[in-house]
Design a protein around this motif. Structure first.
Motif, mmCIF file in Angstrom:
data_model
loop_
_atom_site.group_PDB
_atom_site.id
_atom_site.type_symbol
_atom_site.label_atom_id
_atom_site.label_comp_id
_atom_site.label_asym_id
_atom_site.label_seq_id
_atom_site.Cartn_x
_atom_site.Cartn_y
_atom_site.Cartn_z
ATOM 1 N N GLY A 43 0.815 -1.203 0.000
ATOM 2 C CA GLY A 43 0.000 0.000 0.000
ATOM 3 C C GLY A 43 0.851 1.257 0.000
ATOM 4 O O GLY A 43 2.023 1.231 -0.380
ATOM 5 N N ILE A 44 0.270 2.378 0.408
ATOM 6 C CA ILE A 44 1.006 3.636 0.494
ATOM 7 C C ILE A 44 1.030 4.118 1.941
ATOM 8 O O ILE A 44 0.148 3.794 2.746
ATOM 9 N N ARG A 45 2.049 4.909 2.268
ATOM 10 C CA ARG A 45 2.182 5.529 3.582
ATOM 11 C C ARG A 45 2.374 7.029 3.360
ATOM 12 O O ARG A 45 3.287 7.432 2.644
ATOM 13 N N VAL A 46 1.523 7.817 3.958
ATOM 14 C CA VAL A 46 1.640 9.271 3.844
ATOM 15 C C VAL A 46 1.717 9.849 5.251
ATOM 16 O O VAL A 46 0.840 9.592 6.085
ATOM 17 N N ARG A 47 2.777 10.611 5.518
ATOM 18 C CA ARG A 47 3.012 11.169 6.854
ATOM 19 C C ARG A 47 2.777 12.672 6.832
ATOM 20 O O ARG A 47 3.347 13.383 6.008
ATOM 21 N N ILE A 48 1.919 13.135 7.751
ATOM 22 C CA ILE A 48 1.460 14.526 7.749
ATOM 23 C C ILE A 48 1.675 15.167 9.118
ATOM 24 O O ILE A 48 1.311 14.577 10.141
ATOM 25 N N LEU A 56 4.774 13.093 13.314
ATOM 26 C CA LEU A 56 3.912 13.016 12.145
ATOM 27 C C LEU A 56 2.850 11.941 12.339
ATOM 28 O O LEU A 56 3.100 10.914 12.972
ATOM 29 N N VAL A 57 1.674 12.185 11.779
ATOM 30 C CA VAL A 57 0.621 11.173 11.760
ATOM 31 C C VAL A 57 0.717 10.433 10.433
ATOM 32 O O VAL A 57 0.783 11.060 9.375
ATOM 33 N N GLU A 58 0.737 9.102 10.474
ATOM 34 C CA GLU A 58 0.883 8.321 9.246
ATOM 35 C C GLU A 58 -0.458 7.753 8.790
ATOM 36 O O GLU A 58 -1.178 7.133 9.577
ATOM 37 N N ILE A 59 -0.764 7.987 7.517
ATOM 38 C CA ILE A 59 -1.911 7.343 6.874
ATOM 39 C C ILE A 59 -1.400 6.073 6.215
ATOM 40 O O ILE A 59 -0.569 6.125 5.308
ATOM 41 N N ASP A 209 -4.927 8.035 15.022
ATOM 42 C CA ASP A 209 -3.611 8.632 15.259
ATOM 43 C C ASP A 209 -2.610 7.648 15.864
ATOM 44 O O ASP A 209 -1.497 8.026 16.215
ATOM 45 N N GLY A 210 -3.006 6.376 15.952
ATOM 46 C CA GLY A 210 -2.121 5.355 16.512
ATOM 47 C C GLY A 210 -2.507 4.953 17.918
ATOM 48 O O GLY A 210 -2.088 3.902 18.411
ATOM 49 N N SER A 211 -3.332 5.794 18.555
ATOM 50 C CA SER A 211 -3.759 5.492 19.932
ATOM 51 C C SER A 211 -5.222 5.072 19.984
ATOM 52 O O SER A 211 -5.767 4.851 21.062
ATOM 53 N N GLY A 212 -5.843 4.978 18.825
ATOM 54 C CA GLY A 212 -7.257 4.638 18.781
ATOM 55 C C GLY A 212 -8.155 5.853 18.655
ATOM 56 O O GLY A 212 -9.357 5.721 18.443
ATOM 57 N N THR A 213 -7.574 7.039 18.784
ATOM 58 C CA THR A 213 -8.341 8.277 18.631
ATOM 59 C C THR A 213 -8.438 8.653 17.164
ATOM 60 O O THR A 213 -7.441 8.653 16.449
ATOM 61 N N ARG A 214 -9.643 8.965 16.716
ATOM 62 C CA ARG A 214 -9.850 9.346 15.324
ATOM 63 C C ARG A 214 -9.797 10.867 15.217
ATOM 64 O O ARG A 214 -10.545 11.574 15.899
ATOM 65 N N ILE A 215 -8.892 11.372 14.387
ATOM 66 C CA ILE A 215 -8.649 12.803 14.309
ATOM 67 C C ILE A 215 -8.824 13.306 12.873
ATOM 68 O O ILE A 215 -8.758 12.541 11.914
#
Length: 355
Positions: A43-48, A56-59, A209-215
């Protein structure tokens, strides 16, 4: 409603694609074999970057519901798609295989949105009174655009700044300036509705965001009725990206803009006035102060400058395009003329070395 979207180019294209994945749109990338193999596998990884957060938050596309695939240009039927996004550098469209696919896209009459820095020639035909034939020399191969009907093509300003980290795999993209994509409407209301629905999907998207929180993440798709809004990137390209090129080599965008702020402001305002002379409103343009402030985070040379000094025989030439349009309007700018001459000279050197 999911749309089937074809991306010609997976590098910068993956940024916009990453924002559409949560809505479940099936997307296919046209790219190099090694890139396609990796995207199909991982897949792809996009870091913002996100304001107020460290790091950075990674998609990660594999954790989302959208379906991604990738491959070469052979055997692709554009008519099977609802939208085509042009995300390659302009000179790449003359490459074998890509050239034929682009021509098939044009003839399919599928709505096509460019996210290139270099506005495609057919889009320029949507600007009243512009002599587009006098601009053809600014393109690596203007003939690749000849089959397009301007009614089926629009432009999206690629304002977000992103790059491939050199120590990462080619399916990783990192955003350094998380601004918005700004698209002009199509002539057709039905085609514009596709863009407006995608705009809503991007606005509604939330990411773990990696912690289960949707941002909510930055980098939105904004659709405008004005055909001039995407041209707001033109002053930025000339004042920043292409002034990274100097007679002594290349420099970061931050330095190009801020080492001589008054010169930067003058050439920026010159391009703004050129756009206004074509029919744009000053409100369609980004104020110089806002751009100069954003440029402080751009600590590397532009991709065009890096490619130029990396030996590329062709790069996108919005500098030559601005010069050509200026000549039509009876105006010129000494700073722009110097940039054009510097880029011309380096490209000639690159071509001689490659011969």
């Amino acid at each position: 409603m999911p749309y089937k979207i074809l991306f010609m180019g997976a590098s910068y294209g993956s940024l916009l694609a990453s924002k559409l994945i949560p809505a479940g749109h099936p997307m296919h990338f046209i790219c190099l074999p090694a890139e396609a193999e990796l995207i199909n596998k991982e897949g792809i990884r996009v870091r913002i970057p996100v304001k107020g957060r460290e790091g950075l938050v990674e998609i990660n596309s594999q954790k989302l519901q959208g379906k991604l695939s990738a491959g070469g240009p052979a055997g692709v039927n554009p008519a099977e798609y609802d939208l085509v996004c042009l995300a390659m550098m302009e000179p790449q469209y003359r490459s074998p295989g890509v050239r034929e696919l682009l021509d098939a896209v044009a003839k399919s009459k599928v709505p096509c949105m460019s996210i290139m820095n270099m506005a495609p020639l057919p889009y320029l035909k949507r600007i009243p009174g512009l002599n587009v034939d006098a601009c053809r020399h600014a393109y690596a191969d203007a003939t690749v655009w000849d089959s397009f009907d301007p009614r089926f093509l629009t432009l999206c300003s690629p304002d977000p700044q992103a790059f491939r980290p050199p120590d990462e795999k080619v399916n990783v993209l990192q955003v350094r300036l998380p601004t918005n994509f700004k698209a002009a409407r199509f002539e057709s209301d039905a085609h514009t509705t596709i863009l407006r629905n995608l705009e809503k999907d991007v606005e509604a998207a939330r990411f773990d965001d990696g912690s289960g929180t949707r941002i909510e993440l930055p980098v939105k798709l904004k659709v405008h009725d004005s055909i001039w809004v995407p041209l707001a990137k033109w002053p930025m390209l000339i004042a920043g990206n292409y002034r990274c090129v100097t007679k002594d080599g290349i420099r970061p965008i931050k330095e190009a803009v801020n080492s001589n702020v008054e010169e930067s402001r003058a050439v920026y305002d010159w391009v703004v006035k050129l756009c206004v002379s074509l029919g744009a409103s000053a409100n369609d343009m980004v104020p110089f102060e806002k751009y100069a402030n954003a440029s402080l985070s751009l600590l590397t040379p532009s991709s065009a400058a890096r490619a130029l000094y990396g030996g590329a025989p062709n790069i996108e030439r919005p500098d030559r395009l601005m010069q050509a349009i200026g000549r039509q309007k009876g105006v010129k700018n000494a700073v722009l003329d110097e940039v054009v001459a510097l880029v011309d000279a380096q490209l000639e050197l690159n071509r001689k070395k490659a011969a």
